[in-house]
Motif scaffolding. Sequence first.
Motif, PDB file in Angstrom:
ATOM      1  N   GLY A  73       0.840  -1.187   0.000  1.00 35.69           N
ATOM      2  CA  GLY A  73       0.000   0.000   0.000  1.00 35.69           C
ATOM      3  C   GLY A  73       0.876   1.237   0.000  1.00 35.69           C
ATOM      4  O   GLY A  73       2.010   1.209   0.503  1.00 35.69           O
ATOM      5  N   HIS A  74       0.371   2.314  -0.565  1.00 40.38           N
ATOM      6  CA  HIS A  74       1.094   3.590  -0.533  1.00 40.38           C
ATOM      7  C   HIS A  74       0.083   4.711  -0.366  1.00 40.38           C
ATOM      8  O   HIS A  74      -0.765   4.941  -1.235  1.00 40.38           O
ATOM      9  CB  HIS A  74       1.908   3.806  -1.807  1.00 40.38           C
ATOM     10  N   PHE A  75       0.172   5.406   0.768  1.00 40.43           N
ATOM     11  CA  PHE A  75      -0.716   6.521   1.083  1.00 40.43           C
ATOM     12  C   PHE A  75       0.182   7.741   1.290  1.00 40.43           C
ATOM     13  O   PHE A  75       0.656   7.996   2.400  1.00 40.43           O
ATOM     14  CB  PHE A  75      -1.542   6.201   2.331  1.00 40.43           C
ATOM     15  N   ARG A  76       0.431   8.461   0.208  1.00 40.73           N
ATOM     16  CA  ARG A  76       1.516   9.451   0.193  1.00 40.73           C
ATOM     17  C   ARG A  76       1.336  10.552   1.231  1.00 40.73           C
ATOM     18  O   ARG A  76       0.265  11.156   1.341  1.00 40.73           O
ATOM     19  CB  ARG A  76       1.641  10.079  -1.199  1.00 40.73           C
ATOM     20  N   THR A 134       5.064   7.158   2.876  1.00 39.36           N
ATOM     21  CA  THR A 134       3.674   6.734   3.032  1.00 39.36           C
ATOM     22  C   THR A 134       3.231   6.804   4.479  1.00 39.36           C
ATOM     23  O   THR A 134       4.023   6.555   5.405  1.00 39.36           O
ATOM     24  CB  THR A 134       3.481   5.306   2.500  1.00 39.36           C
ATOM     25  N   PHE A 135       1.964   7.140   4.688  1.00 41.56           N
ATOM     26  CA  PHE A 135       1.357   6.959   5.997  1.00 41.56           C
ATOM     27  C   PHE A 135       1.268   5.463   6.282  1.00 41.56           C
ATOM     28  O   PHE A 135       1.273   4.633   5.366  1.00 41.56           O
ATOM     29  CB  PHE A 135      -0.051   7.570   6.035  1.00 41.56           C
ATOM     30  N   SER A 136       1.149   5.119   7.544  1.00 43.90           N
ATOM     31  CA  SER A 136       1.076   3.703   7.939  1.00 43.90           C
ATOM     32  C   SER A 136      -0.298   3.101   7.676  1.00 43.90           C
ATOM     33  O   SER A 136      -0.443   1.875   7.663  1.00 43.90           O
ATOM     34  CB  SER A 136       1.428   3.557   9.425  1.00 43.90           C
ATOM     35  N   GLY A 141      -4.249   2.967  -2.190  1.00 48.39           N
ATOM     36  CA  GLY A 141      -3.569   4.237  -2.411  1.00 48.39           C
ATOM     37  C   GLY A 141      -3.220   4.512  -3.852  1.00 48.39           C
ATOM     38  O   GLY A 141      -3.658   5.504  -4.425  1.00 48.39           O
ATOM     39  N   LEU A 142      -2.427   3.645  -4.472  1.00 44.40           N
ATOM     40  CA  LEU A 142      -2.050   3.789  -5.877  1.00 44.40           C
ATOM     41  C   LEU A 142      -2.772   2.743  -6.713  1.00 44.40           C
ATOM     42  O   LEU A 142      -3.053   1.643  -6.228  1.00 44.40           O
ATOM     43  CB  LEU A 142      -0.539   3.628  -6.056  1.00 44.40           C
ATOM     44  N   LYS A 162       0.616  12.916  11.696  1.00 49.98           N
ATOM     45  CA  LYS A 162      -0.388  13.940  11.372  1.00 49.98           C
ATOM     46  C   LYS A 162      -0.953  13.601   9.999  1.00 49.98           C
ATOM     47  O   LYS A 162      -0.206  13.500   9.021  1.00 49.98           O
ATOM     48  CB  LYS A 162       0.220  15.338  11.379  1.00 49.98           C
ATOM     49  N   ILE A 163      -2.268  13.415   9.915  1.00 48.94           N
ATOM     50  CA  ILE A 163      -2.898  12.998   8.667  1.00 48.94           C
ATOM     51  C   ILE A 163      -3.966  14.003   8.230  1.00 48.94           C
ATOM     52  O   ILE A 163      -4.527  14.723   9.060  1.00 48.94           O
ATOM     53  CB  ILE A 163      -3.551  11.600   8.799  1.00 48.94           C
ATOM     54  N   PRO A 164      -4.272  14.056   6.935  1.00 48.67           N
ATOM     55  CA  PRO A 164      -5.444  14.826   6.492  1.00 48.67           C
ATOM     56  C   PRO A 164      -6.704  14.069   6.889  1.00 48.67           C
ATOM     57  O   PRO A 164      -6.867  12.899   6.555  1.00 48.67           O
ATOM     58  CB  PRO A 164      -5.275  14.879   4.973  1.00 48.67           C
ATOM     59  N   ALA A 165      -7.588  14.708   7.629  1.00 42.65           N
ATOM     60  CA  ALA A 165      -8.787  14.031   8.133  1.00 42.65           C
ATOM     61  C   ALA A 165     -10.036  14.374   7.341  1.00 42.65           C
ATOM     62  O   ALA A 165     -10.936  13.548   7.187  1.00 42.65           O
ATOM     63  CB  ALA A 165      -8.996  14.368   9.608  1.00 42.65           C
TER      64      ALA A 165
END
Length: 237
Positions: free
Chosen positions: A13-16, A26-28, A141-142, A193-196
């Motif tokens: 997975g990749h969550f940039r 990537t976020f976890s 993610g991708l 810190k993530i975009p919520a």
Amino acid sequence: MKTLVFDVFGDYGHFRKYYTTSSPLTFSFPPPPTVKGMLGAIAGIDKKEYLKVFSEENCKVAIRILNPIKKIRLGLNLINTKGNYWIPYKAKNHEARTQVKTEFVKDAAYRIYFMHKDNDLFEDIVEKIKNRRNVYTLSLGLSEMIADYKFIGVYEAEEIENAEVDILSVLPFQSIVEDKIYFENGKKYFKEKIPAGMNEDRVVLSYEDILYEVNGQSIKCHVKKCWEVKGEHVIFF
């Protein structure tokens, strides 16, 4: 309120992370807007519309880490567009491709908890997940990170206020009462810190500081509010 619970998983997975460019990190775990994109893919909602359909006013999601977080870096071959070359061929003094080191979550697996005010849409997504009839291909993610999923069940979520509990989902710091976190031996705690929240124009409306246990174990703390779903205590975004 009725809550759909399902697992989503894949090899990678990749969550940039929003602050990385040339060497993407990537976020976890998938942030809430990414989870809503997954729901949109399952339901067949256009990518220009899903953030409106799954707005914070209508929809709630919670995210639980199932597999221990393992991150690796791989080189991706991308088309080299420097010098206004937009096609993959080698010209004089111009390499056809460029390699970018990219970070991935390996053996990614998450449990998603989902509520929606629109009961018809909710039931449609339940049936699609039950029968494995997603409209668009699901990814982590991708588009290259193809994902699989598994229906767990539909349960009633009971709201609980001002309680000391073991939280199994990722945990926003703002949900914790007076920093009452009980760190336990043998557990590894991380913060991101993530975009919520994100609007229809893909502008981030809010960011959240998140606490999670790297092996997917629970976090004991005193929270302002949480929900009990099938005996599991989670925090919804």
